[in-house]
Write an enzyme that holds these catalytic residues in place. Structure first.
Site, PDB file in Angstrom:
ATOM      1  N   HIS A  71       0.862  -1.187   0.000  1.00 34.60           N
ATOM      2  CA  HIS A  71       0.000   0.000   0.000  1.00 34.60           C
ATOM      3  C   HIS A  71       0.895   1.232   0.000  1.00 34.60           C
ATOM      4  O   HIS A  71       2.110   1.127   0.240  1.00 34.60           O
ATOM      5  CB  HIS A  71      -0.868   0.003   1.267  1.00 34.60           C
ATOM      6  CG  HIS A  71      -0.045   0.043   2.515  1.00 34.60           C
ATOM      7  ND1 HIS A  71       0.479  -1.103   3.095  1.00 34.60           N
ATOM      8  CD2 HIS A  71       0.401   1.077   3.269  1.00 34.60           C
ATOM      9  CE1 HIS A  71       1.195  -0.767   4.148  1.00 34.60           C
ATOM     10  NE2 HIS A  71       1.176   0.559   4.277  1.00 34.60           N
ATOM     11  N   HIS A 106       5.940   6.352  -0.757  1.00 35.84           N
ATOM     12  CA  HIS A 106       6.740   5.150  -1.023  1.00 35.84           C
ATOM     13  C   HIS A 106       5.883   3.910  -0.803  1.00 35.84           C
ATOM     14  O   HIS A 106       4.870   3.971  -0.108  1.00 35.84           O
ATOM     15  CB  HIS A 106       7.956   5.106  -0.081  1.00 35.84           C
ATOM     16  CG  HIS A 106       7.598   4.960   1.366  1.00 35.84           C
ATOM     17  ND1 HIS A 106       7.209   6.043   2.150  1.00 35.84           N
ATOM     18  CD2 HIS A 106       7.529   3.871   2.166  1.00 35.84           C
ATOM     19  CE1 HIS A 106       6.942   5.610   3.372  1.00 35.84           C
ATOM     20  NE2 HIS A 106       7.116   4.292   3.409  1.00 35.84           N
TER      21      HIS A 106
HETATM   22  P1  ATP Z   1       5.219  -3.722  11.654  1.00 32.85           P
HETATM   23  O1  ATP Z   1       5.192  -2.456  12.474  1.00 32.85           O
HETATM   24  O2  ATP Z   1       4.803  -4.931  12.401  1.00 32.85           O
HETATM   25  O3  ATP Z   1       6.480  -3.901  10.886  1.00 32.85           O
HETATM   26  P2  ATP Z   1       3.684  -2.245   9.731  1.00 32.85           P
HETATM   27  O4  ATP Z   1       4.696  -1.174   9.916  1.00 32.85           O
HETATM   28  O5  ATP Z   1       3.354  -2.673   8.346  1.00 32.85           O
HETATM   29  O6  ATP Z   1       4.066  -3.561  10.531  1.00 32.85           O
HETATM   30  P3  ATP Z   1       2.046  -0.474  11.211  1.00 32.85           P
HETATM   31  O7  ATP Z   1       3.190  -0.154  12.120  1.00 32.85           O
HETATM   32  O8  ATP Z   1       0.692  -0.611  11.811  1.00 32.85           O
HETATM   33  O9  ATP Z   1       2.313  -1.806  10.420  1.00 32.85           O
HETATM   34  O10 ATP Z   1       2.010   0.659  10.105  1.00 32.85           O
HETATM   35  C1  ATP Z   1       0.976   0.792   9.155  1.00 32.85           C
HETATM   36  C2  ATP Z   1       1.467   1.699   8.034  1.00 32.85           C
HETATM   37  O11 ATP Z   1       1.759   2.990   8.574  1.00 32.85           O
HETATM   38  C3  ATP Z   1       2.755   1.232   7.365  1.00 32.85           C
HETATM   39  O12 ATP Z   1       2.734   1.676   6.024  1.00 32.85           O
HETATM   40  C4  ATP Z   1       3.832   1.961   8.123  1.00 32.85           C
HETATM   41  O13 ATP Z   1       4.984   2.148   7.339  1.00 32.85           O
HETATM   42  C5  ATP Z   1       3.149   3.286   8.414  1.00 32.85           C
HETATM   43  N1  ATP Z   1       3.635   3.867   9.669  1.00 32.85           N
HETATM   44  C6  ATP Z   1       3.765   3.242  10.847  1.00 32.85           C
HETATM   45  N2  ATP Z   1       4.183   4.068  11.822  1.00 32.85           N
HETATM   46  C7  ATP Z   1       4.334   5.281  11.236  1.00 32.85           C
HETATM   47  C8  ATP Z   1       4.737   6.562  11.691  1.00 32.85           C
HETATM   48  N3  ATP Z   1       5.084   6.788  12.954  1.00 32.85           N
HETATM   49  N4  ATP Z   1       4.764   7.571  10.802  1.00 32.85           N
HETATM   50  C9  ATP Z   1       4.428   7.372   9.517  1.00 32.85           C
HETATM   51  N5  ATP Z   1       4.026   6.188   9.012  1.00 32.85           N
HETATM   52  C10 ATP Z   1       3.985   5.143   9.849  1.00 32.85           C
END
Ligand code: ATP
Ligand code: MG
Length: 182
Positions: free
Chosen positions: A37, A121
């Site tokens: 996504h 990205h």
């Molecule tokens: P994991 O954290 O288990 O590796 P994930 O990163 O895919 O899994 P989430 O942390 O719930 O799952 O994040 C959901 C989406 O939001 C992802 O695209 C992630 O890159 C983005 N994301 C997460 N934290 C942030 C943040 N602090 N700022 C911007 N984008 C974020």
């Protein structure tokens, strides 16, 4: 509580083309093509009623549909240690416009403004702090990545449930972008 983010889902063809570069990286965890996504705004944990309010606020957004293309590979690192590699998104005014509208609606709904600059990205792999030099050859090979323009008809609100095998995403609501006949 619900962990939320706003993102663009990707068409199955684009995800298939992205998955073609998902090999040959040691110490990396590939993102399942089903989960690929483009994050527009990370929200984080909110109480369930707030999720409904946010969803309604997002439904008020009227923005034009656009086409996106992808080309080349980027990475995020901390002091030379790479923690993710991703597909680059071609410059797109429609995308910039949509992200700005979402940010303003989210802030108006009471959430703190995003501090980081928007770097569109599509994450392909998470790495365990890997020195940049070690993945140089992969970056060079995968850098030929090129996905021709595809239409983006909607954006969506997702719930993320963190788990051991990676996060599980559920689309809670989708919001149509406005398509104007050429
Ligand atoms: P994991 O954290 O288990 O590796 P994930 O990163 O895919 O899994 P989430 O942390 O719930 O799952 O994040 C959901 C989406 O939001 C992802 O695209 C992630 O890159 C983005 N994301 C997460 N934290 C942030 C943040 N602090 N700022 C911007 N984008 C974020
Ligand atoms: Mg995360």
């Amino acid at each position: 509580m619900m962990r939320l983010f706003v993102a663009l889902p990707l068409p199955v063809d684009a995800r298939a083309q992205l998955s073609a570069v998902q090999s040959g990286l040691v110490g990396g965890r590939w993102i399942d093509p089903q989960n690929m996504h483009l994050t527009l705004r990370f929200i984080g944990d909110v109480p369930e009623p707030d999720a409904r309010d946010l969803s309604l606020a997002l439904s008020e957004i009227h923005a034009p549909a656009f086409d996106l293309s992808l080309s080349g590979i980027g990475h995020f690192d901390r002091r030379g240690n790479v923690h993710s590699v991703w597909a680059r998104v071609g410059k797109c005014d429609g995308l910039t416009h949509l992200q700005a509208k979402i940010e303003s609606v989210v802030v108006r709904a009471g959430y703190a403004p995003e501090q980081r600059k928007f770097t569109p990205h599509i994450t392909l792999a998470r790495l365990k702090d890997t020195p940049l030099e070690r993945i140089g050859p992969w970056l060079e090979d995968a850098g030929v990545l090129s996905v021709p323009p595809f239409p983006v008809p909607e954006f969506a609100l997702f719930q993320s449930q963190l788990g051991h095998g990676g996060a599980k995403y559920t689309e809670l609501a989708a919001y149509l972008l406005i398509k104007f006949a050429e």
